[in-house]
Structures are given as C-alpha cells and as structure tokens.
Design a protein around this motif. Structure first.
Motif, PDB file in Angstrom:
ATOM      1  N   GLY A 138       6.119  -4.655 -12.658  1.00 53.54           N
ATOM      2  CA  GLY A 138       7.523  -4.257 -12.539  1.00 53.54           C
ATOM      3  C   GLY A 138       7.840  -2.782 -12.494  1.00 53.54           C
ATOM      4  O   GLY A 138       8.994  -2.391 -12.640  1.00 53.54           O
ATOM      5  N   SER A 139       6.800  -1.928 -12.243  1.00 58.45           N
ATOM      6  CA  SER A 139       7.076  -0.488 -12.252  1.00 58.45           C
ATOM      7  C   SER A 139       6.844   0.177 -10.904  1.00 58.45           C
ATOM      8  O   SER A 139       6.716   1.393 -10.820  1.00 58.45           O
ATOM      9  CB  SER A 139       6.208   0.198 -13.311  1.00 58.45           C
ATOM     10  N   GLY A 140       6.818  -0.642  -9.822  1.00 61.11           N
ATOM     11  CA  GLY A 140       6.570  -0.071  -8.497  1.00 61.11           C
ATOM     12  C   GLY A 140       5.126   0.338  -8.345  1.00 61.11           C
ATOM     13  O   GLY A 140       4.264  -0.034  -9.142  1.00 61.11           O
ATOM     14  N   GLY A 141       4.851   1.128  -7.288  1.00 62.73           N
ATOM     15  CA  GLY A 141       3.473   1.569  -7.087  1.00 62.73           C
ATOM     16  C   GLY A 141       3.130   1.795  -5.636  1.00 62.73           C
ATOM     17  O   GLY A 141       3.999   2.133  -4.823  1.00 62.73           O
ATOM     18  N   ALA A 142       1.874   1.586  -5.312  1.00 65.23           N
ATOM     19  CA  ALA A 142       1.387   1.835  -3.962  1.00 65.23           C
ATOM     20  C   ALA A 142       0.319   0.813  -3.595  1.00 65.23           C
ATOM     21  O   ALA A 142      -0.501   0.432  -4.435  1.00 65.23           O
ATOM     22  CB  ALA A 142       0.807   3.246  -3.852  1.00 65.23           C
ATOM     23  N   ILE A 143       0.356   0.386  -2.351  1.00 66.82           N
ATOM     24  CA  ILE A 143      -0.662  -0.512  -1.799  1.00 66.82           C
ATOM     25  C   ILE A 143      -1.313   0.196  -0.619  1.00 66.82           C
ATOM     26  O   ILE A 143      -0.607   0.748   0.236  1.00 66.82           O
ATOM     27  CB  ILE A 143      -0.060  -1.851  -1.349  1.00 66.82           C
ATOM     28  N   VAL A 144      -2.637   0.192  -0.597  1.00 66.47           N
ATOM     29  CA  VAL A 144      -3.384   0.761   0.530  1.00 66.47           C
ATOM     30  C   VAL A 144      -4.242  -0.341   1.138  1.00 66.47           C
ATOM     31  O   VAL A 144      -5.083  -0.936   0.450  1.00 66.47           O
ATOM     32  CB  VAL A 144      -4.275   1.937   0.094  1.00 66.47           C
ATOM     33  N   ASN A 145      -4.000  -0.627   2.404  1.00 62.47           N
ATOM     34  CA  ASN A 145      -4.797  -1.610   3.136  1.00 62.47           C
ATOM     35  C   ASN A 145      -5.860  -0.895   3.963  1.00 62.47           C
ATOM     36  O   ASN A 145      -5.627   0.214   4.454  1.00 62.47           O
ATOM     37  CB  ASN A 145      -3.897  -2.433   4.059  1.00 62.47           C
ATOM     38  N   VAL A 146      -7.001  -1.532   4.128  1.00 60.95           N
ATOM     39  CA  VAL A 146      -8.095  -0.916   4.884  1.00 60.95           C
ATOM     40  C   VAL A 146      -8.196  -1.589   6.243  1.00 60.95           C
ATOM     41  O   VAL A 146      -8.589  -2.756   6.357  1.00 60.95           O
ATOM     42  CB  VAL A 146      -9.424  -1.007   4.119  1.00 60.95           C
ATOM     43  N   SER A 147      -7.823  -0.856   7.271  1.00 55.84           N
ATOM     44  CA  SER A 147      -7.959  -1.300   8.647  1.00 55.84           C
ATOM     45  C   SER A 147      -9.282  -0.740   9.191  1.00 55.84           C
ATOM     46  O   SER A 147     -10.299  -0.780   8.494  1.00 55.84           O
ATOM     47  CB  SER A 147      -6.761  -0.832   9.484  1.00 55.84           C
ATOM     48  N   SER A 148      -9.305  -0.203  10.382  1.00 57.30           N
ATOM     49  CA  SER A 148     -10.532   0.337  10.964  1.00 57.30           C
ATOM     50  C   SER A 148     -10.188   1.118  12.216  1.00 57.30           C
ATOM     51  O   SER A 148      -9.193   0.840  12.885  1.00 57.30           O
ATOM     52  CB  SER A 148     -11.494  -0.797  11.333  1.00 57.30           C
ATOM     53  N   VAL A 149     -11.040   2.081  12.542  1.00 55.35           N
ATOM     54  CA  VAL A 149     -10.900   2.766  13.824  1.00 55.35           C
ATOM     55  C   VAL A 149     -10.963   1.758  14.969  1.00 55.35           C
ATOM     56  O   VAL A 149     -10.426   1.997  16.051  1.00 55.35           O
ATOM     57  CB  VAL A 149     -11.991   3.851  13.987  1.00 55.35           C
ATOM     58  N   ALA A 150     -11.582   0.600  14.712  1.00 55.42           N
ATOM     59  CA  ALA A 150     -11.659  -0.456  15.730  1.00 55.42           C
ATOM     60  C   ALA A 150     -10.282  -0.963  16.135  1.00 55.42           C
ATOM     61  O   ALA A 150     -10.132  -1.583  17.190  1.00 55.42           O
ATOM     62  CB  ALA A 150     -12.507  -1.614  15.219  1.00 55.42           C
TER      63      ALA A 150
END
Length: 267
Positions: A138-150
């Motif tokens: 409940g305090s917010g935050g950050a999400i980082v997804n890993v894609s690719s140069v592909a």
C-alpha cells in the motif's frame, strides 16, 4: 543521501536464481534494498539469496512459477510478510527457444508466451494490487519489466522470442498508464538488454550455429559486437545498474518507458 539509495525498500525479483536476475538482486541489495528471490529453481535460488544476504540486507527465497496465478498470490504475500512490505518488483523471469520461422514448434511458442508474456502480466497484476493504496503493502513503488533488444530489431532465429519481448513493452506502457490514471503511486518501466554472456546469451549464440545462420557461435557473437556501437557485449552489471536506477528516486518522474541497455545495437 543519494537518490539511488534504496535503503528501506523491499524488492521481489523473479528469475533471480542465476544470470541477469541474480545480478539484479545483488545490485538492489548493494543499493540497500531488502530482496526476495522468486524462481522455480529452488536450490539455486536459495544459494543466491544466501549470497545476496552478505550485503547485510534482509533476503529470502520463494518458489515461484510465474505462469501460475496462485503462485504469484502466495509469492507476493510471502514477500510482504517477510520484508514488511513490497515497493519494488522486477519481472525478469523469461525463456528463449530459438527456431527458424519455417520450423516453428507450436509448443515452443506457447511456452514462451506463458513465461514471457503471461508471467509478466501476472506479475503486474499482483504487484500493482499489493503496492496500490489499500493493498497488502500500500505504499506505491516501482515495477521494472525485462524485455530485450530483440523487441527492437529483427534478428534471425528468434521470431517467437522477439514477439514475446515486444509484448512485454506493450504490457509495460499500458500498466504505466493505468497505474498513473488510477493513482496507484507505482511507476512501471522496462529495459531492453543487449546480448550478455550469461548461460542464456551464450546458448543463443550456439543456437545460431545449430540453425545454420552463422558458421560458429563465436562468429555470431562477433557479428553482434560489430552491430554494437560501443563495441562489446553487455555485462550483467550494465543491466543490473539500470534496474537500480529505474527502481530509485533518480527515476522518480520516469514511467511507461522502454530503456535500451544494449550499447546502441537497437538504435
């Protein structure tokens, strides 16, 4: 205090048992974050968590099949319980199965879609639910997804993988829009790693020889380096440090982007 200081933050890293994920978990811990590693590889995952703990932060492991909704619910709950919250999620788990288009196996495409697309979608679902107001953290935050140069260039032998990593970009941008408009307090971004000499990266090079696209794995690697303006392969730290940046207050006004970390290969 540095804007890249993650002291007090609580993170869950999927696919964190080895390779890029292990490097990301270590980098987050070095920046001060408490880290839980989620992976199907239990023995390796626990060993990585023990190694990361040497940074002096709280660490843990949770068995997580990212394609399973119930697994995600339990993993997020376990992370919140152990760390006392969750405000950083790295959706790193992924697989790559090489094939010429004329030889595509439907089972391989389905498996990549399950891990690379569904796995990220479920991570976004449960990460946002936990971090938004009224959620378990409940305090917010950050999400980082890993894609690719592909996802940004046409490269032979990886059509299915490229398609799934392109989908990660779209998931990222839509989730960022929704999180912003609904006041979740969660930033959502993704990174596009270039080729890194991990087990997966070296396996991809070997596949290029097997498929007859290059005379050898070394020749494939050499051509990738030749396509890269900075003139080298990526290193785990290159990607991990970028994830720390996107997770930190240094990126506090950054959301909905796909950030290439590829030495210029995808420009």
């Amino acid at each position: 205090m540095s804007v890249s200081d993650l002291a007090g933050r609580k993170a869950l890293v999927t696919g964190g048992a080895k390779g890029l994920g292990a490097g990301m978990a270590a980098a987050l811990a070095d920046a001060g974050a408490a880290v839980v590693i989620g992976d199907v590889l239990e023995e390796e995952g626990r060993a990585t968590a023990d190694s990361v703990a040497k940074s002096g932060v709280d660490t843990g492991f949770v068995k997580l099949d990212v394609t399973d909704d119930g697994n995600w619910e339990r993993a997020v709950a376990a992370t919140v319980e152990q760390l006392g919250g969750l405000d950083l999620l790295v959706n790193n788990a992924g697989i790559e199965i090489s094939s010429l288009v004329v030889d595509i196996d439907p089972a391989d495409i389905r498996r990549m879609c399950e891990v690379n697309i569904l796995g990220v979608a479920l991570g976004l679902k449960h990460g946002l639910r936990a971090m938004r107001p009224g959620g378990a953290a409940g305090s917010g935050g950050a999400i980082v997804n890993v894609s690719s140069v592909a996802a940004t260039i046409p490269f032979p032998g990886i059509a299915g993988y490229s398609a799934t990593k392109s989908a990660v970009d779209r998931l990222t941008r839509v989730a960022a829009q929704e999180a912003g408009k609904l006041g979740y307090g969660v930033r959502v971004n993704c990174v596009y790693p270039g080729l890194v000499a991990t087990e997966m990266g070296l396996g991809l090079a070997a596949d290029m020889e097997r498929l007859g696209l290059w005379p050898s794995a070394d020749a494939a690697v050499a051509d990738v380096i030749g396509l890269t303006p900075l003139g080298r392969l990526g290193e785990v730290a290159d990607i991990a440090d970028t994830v720390v940046f996107l997770a930190s207050d240094a990126a506090r006004f950054v959301t909905g982007i796909g950030l290439p970390v590829d030495g210029g290969m995808g420009m």
